[in-house]
Motif scaffolding. Sequence first.
Motif, PDB file in Angstrom:
ATOM      1  N   LEU A   4       0.826  -1.210   0.000  1.00 36.35           N
ATOM      2  CA  LEU A   4       0.000   0.000   0.000  1.00 36.35           C
ATOM      3  C   LEU A   4       0.858   1.256   0.000  1.00 36.35           C
ATOM      4  O   LEU A   4       0.579   2.218  -0.726  1.00 36.35           O
ATOM      5  CB  LEU A   4      -0.933   0.004   1.220  1.00 36.35           C
ATOM      6  CG  LEU A   4      -2.023  -1.069   1.247  1.00 36.35           C
ATOM      7  CD1 LEU A   4      -2.866  -0.932   2.506  1.00 36.35           C
ATOM      8  CD2 LEU A   4      -2.909  -0.975   0.007  1.00 36.35           C
TER       9      LEU A   4
ATOM     10  N   ILE B 103       2.322   1.929  -3.443  1.00 35.30           N
ATOM     11  CA  ILE B 103       1.351   2.477  -4.396  1.00 35.30           C
ATOM     12  C   ILE B 103       1.133   3.957  -4.121  1.00 35.30           C
ATOM     13  O   ILE B 103       1.084   4.776  -5.036  1.00 35.30           O
ATOM     14  CB  ILE B 103       0.012   1.720  -4.317  1.00 35.30           C
ATOM     15  CG1 ILE B 103       0.186   0.278  -4.792  1.00 35.30           C
ATOM     16  CG2 ILE B 103      -1.062   2.421  -5.159  1.00 35.30           C
ATOM     17  CD1 ILE B 103      -1.044  -0.586  -4.583  1.00 35.30           C
TER      18      ILE B 103
ATOM     19  N   ALA C 215      -2.989   7.160  -4.496  1.00 26.74           N
ATOM     20  CA  ALA C 215      -3.834   6.821  -5.653  1.00 26.74           C
ATOM     21  C   ALA C 215      -5.139   7.621  -5.639  1.00 26.74           C
ATOM     22  O   ALA C 215      -6.225   7.054  -5.499  1.00 26.74           O
ATOM     23  CB  ALA C 215      -4.138   5.322  -5.657  1.00 26.74           C
TER      24      ALA C 215
ATOM     25  N   ILE D 250      -8.312   6.495  -7.692  1.00 29.60           N
ATOM     26  CA  ILE D 250      -8.824   5.126  -7.559  1.00 29.60           C
ATOM     27  C   ILE D 250      -9.832   5.063  -6.412  1.00 29.60           C
ATOM     28  O   ILE D 250      -9.513   5.384  -5.277  1.00 29.60           O
ATOM     29  CB  ILE D 250      -7.671   4.128  -7.292  1.00 29.60           C
ATOM     30  CG1 ILE D 250      -6.565   4.299  -8.343  1.00 29.60           C
ATOM     31  CG2 ILE D 250      -8.203   2.710  -7.279  1.00 29.60           C
ATOM     32  CD1 ILE D 250      -7.002   4.086  -9.761  1.00 29.60           C
TER      33      ILE D 250
ATOM     34  N   TRP E 231     -10.563  -0.690  -5.517  1.00 33.84           N
ATOM     35  CA  TRP E 231      -9.797  -1.192  -4.378  1.00 33.84           C
ATOM     36  C   TRP E 231     -10.378  -2.509  -3.872  1.00 33.84           C
ATOM     37  O   TRP E 231      -9.649  -3.381  -3.396  1.00 33.84           O
ATOM     38  CB  TRP E 231      -9.744  -0.157  -3.257  1.00 33.84           C
ATOM     39  CG  TRP E 231      -8.619   0.817  -3.424  1.00 33.84           C
ATOM     40  CD1 TRP E 231      -8.690   2.150  -3.728  1.00 33.84           C
ATOM     41  CD2 TRP E 231      -7.216   0.523  -3.304  1.00 33.84           C
ATOM     42  NE1 TRP E 231      -7.428   2.700  -3.807  1.00 33.84           N
ATOM     43  CE2 TRP E 231      -6.505   1.724  -3.549  1.00 33.84           C
ATOM     44  CE3 TRP E 231      -6.488  -0.640  -3.015  1.00 33.84           C
ATOM     45  CZ2 TRP E 231      -5.111   1.795  -3.510  1.00 33.84           C
ATOM     46  CZ3 TRP E 231      -5.107  -0.569  -2.978  1.00 33.84           C
ATOM     47  CH2 TRP E 231      -4.432   0.625  -3.223  1.00 33.84           C
TER      48      TRP E 231
ATOM     49  N   PHE F  23      -8.968  -5.029  -6.172  1.00 32.19           N
ATOM     50  CA  PHE F  23      -7.551  -5.233  -5.863  1.00 32.19           C
ATOM     51  C   PHE F  23      -7.398  -6.141  -4.642  1.00 32.19           C
ATOM     52  O   PHE F  23      -6.582  -7.069  -4.624  1.00 32.19           O
ATOM     53  CB  PHE F  23      -6.883  -3.884  -5.586  1.00 32.19           C
ATOM     54  CG  PHE F  23      -5.389  -3.962  -5.424  1.00 32.19           C
ATOM     55  CD1 PHE F  23      -4.552  -3.706  -6.496  1.00 32.19           C
ATOM     56  CD2 PHE F  23      -4.814  -4.287  -4.200  1.00 32.19           C
ATOM     57  CE1 PHE F  23      -3.165  -3.777  -6.359  1.00 32.19           C
ATOM     58  CE2 PHE F  23      -3.445  -4.363  -4.048  1.00 32.19           C
ATOM     59  CZ  PHE F  23      -2.618  -4.110  -5.131  1.00 32.19           C
TER      60      PHE F  23
ATOM     61  N   SER G 141       1.155   7.618  -8.882  1.00 36.12           N
ATOM     62  CA  SER G 141       0.495   6.767  -7.896  1.00 36.12           C
ATOM     63  C   SER G 141      -0.670   5.985  -8.506  1.00 36.12           C
ATOM     64  O   SER G 141      -0.805   4.775  -8.289  1.00 36.12           O
ATOM     65  CB  SER G 141      -0.007   7.614  -6.723  1.00 36.12           C
ATOM     66  OG  SER G 141      -0.589   6.802  -5.725  1.00 36.12           O
ATOM     67  N   ASP G 142      -1.527   6.658  -9.282  1.00 35.81           N
ATOM     68  CA  ASP G 142      -2.650   5.965  -9.927  1.00 35.81           C
ATOM     69  C   ASP G 142      -2.156   4.874 -10.869  1.00 35.81           C
ATOM     70  O   ASP G 142      -2.714   3.770 -10.918  1.00 35.81           O
ATOM     71  CB  ASP G 142      -3.513   6.959 -10.707  1.00 35.81           C
ATOM     72  CG  ASP G 142      -4.430   7.769  -9.812  1.00 35.81           C
ATOM     73  OD1 ASP G 142      -4.532   7.432  -8.613  1.00 35.81           O
ATOM     74  OD2 ASP G 142      -5.039   8.735 -10.295  1.00 35.81           O
TER      75      ASP G 142
ATOM     76  N   PHE H 230      -0.969   1.732  -9.122  1.00 36.31           N
ATOM     77  CA  PHE H 230      -2.106   0.875  -8.778  1.00 36.31           C
ATOM     78  C   PHE H 230      -2.513   0.033  -9.980  1.00 36.31           C
ATOM     79  O   PHE H 230      -2.714  -1.186  -9.870  1.00 36.31           O
ATOM     80  CB  PHE H 230      -3.286   1.729  -8.307  1.00 36.31           C
ATOM     81  CG  PHE H 230      -4.570   0.948  -8.110  1.00 36.31           C
ATOM     82  CD1 PHE H 230      -4.869   0.382  -6.890  1.00 36.31           C
ATOM     83  CD2 PHE H 230      -5.449   0.766  -9.168  1.00 36.31           C
ATOM     84  CE1 PHE H 230      -6.037  -0.361  -6.713  1.00 36.31           C
ATOM     85  CE2 PHE H 230      -6.614   0.040  -9.010  1.00 36.31           C
ATOM     86  CZ  PHE H 230      -6.912  -0.526  -7.776  1.00 36.31           C
TER      87      PHE H 230
END
Length: 343
Positions: free
Chosen positions: A209, A212, A215, A218, A223, A226, A253-254, A257
Motif C-alpha cells: 500500500l 502504491i 492513488a 482510484i 480497491w 484489488f 500513484s494511480d 495501482f
Amino acid sequence: MSRKDSKGMFAAVLGQLGEDNSEEGVSRRTSSPHLMKVAAGVRQMQERSDIADKLLKSGEQIIELDPDKIRPSSITDRYDDAYEISAIAEITESMRERGQIVPGLVRPVQGKDGEFQIVYGRRRLAAAKQLGIGFKAAVRELTDEQAVIFQGEENTAREDLSYIEKCAFALAQQEAGYKRDTICASLSTGKSHVSEMIKIASSVDKEILQSIGKAPGIGRGRWQEFSNRYSMDGSPAKAFDLIRKNKFREATSDDRFIILLETLPSDHNAIKEPGPAKPSKPKIAMKSWAAPDKTVSVSLKDNGKTTMIAVGEAEGSRFAAFIAGQLDDLFEAFRKSITKQGV
C-alpha cells in the motif's frame, strides 16, 4: 471600527472587484498587479476576521509555537509522501507570501511542559518547518478519542484524503484500540462502510500500500477488486517483485495501482459451473501523462463507450479547475483540428 463594520467594508471592496473575487477572476479582467494585491489582501483580512469570530465564540486563543515542540499524531491518516516538499509546495508558497491564515489545532502532551501534539494542520506544520517560522495553532485539552475524531473530521470536511488513505486511517485506529463508534465518527460514515475499509486495508500488506501511494483517482470499487485479487495464491509474491522495478517506481500513484492490478491474477481462471457464455467486456484502453515535476498526473480510461479522465497528484485539483475554465476554447480547437484532418 467594529468587527461588523469592517466585515461590511471587506464585502464592499470585494464587490467593487466584481462577482468573481478569486485571484484568477481578477487576473482575467485586469493586468494590474496592484489591484490583484488589493484583492488578495482584502480576502486575507476577511478570512482572518471569520476565523477570529469562531475563536471568540469558542473561547480559544491562537498562539505561535515552535514547530520542533510539536509531536506528530499517534494515528497516521496520510502516506508519507503527502509531506514531501513537492506535495506541500502550494501551501508553502502561500504561507511565504501571506503568512499562515488558517491555524492548526494542537493538544498539550501530558507530563511534558511546553510540548504539544498535532491534531490537524500537519501540512501547514510541515510548511512552517520548511520556512523556519512559528506555527499558529489553537490549544485544546482533548482525550485520545476526541483528538482522532477532530483529526478525521477536518480531513473529511476538505475531502482531500484518498479512499485508500481513509481505509488505512480506519485500520490504524482499530489497531490502536479505538472503538468502532470513534472510528465511524472520525470518518463521518457508518459501521458497515468502516468494516469494509478495514477489510481492504488489512487484506493487503502495508508495504505494498505504501509503495502504491494515495492513488487519488482510484475509488472504492477498484480497491475492492484489488483486495480480492491480492488474496489469491501467489499474488503477494508477484506484487513484491513488481514494486522493486524501476518502471513501477517511476510511475504516478494511480498508474502504480493499475500496473499492480493488471499483474495480479483474477478469478477468471477459477473453476465455474458450465452455463451460457457471457458477452465479453470491451477492453479498457489506458493512457497516462505526468508533468516533469510530478505535481500533476492525468489518466485516461476508454472502454469503447465512455472515456474518463482522472487528474491527480499535488496540483491536480488546480489543474483540473484550470482545464474546466478553458473548455470552450479547447472544444473550438478540437473542432478546428477535426476540420483540418478532414474527419
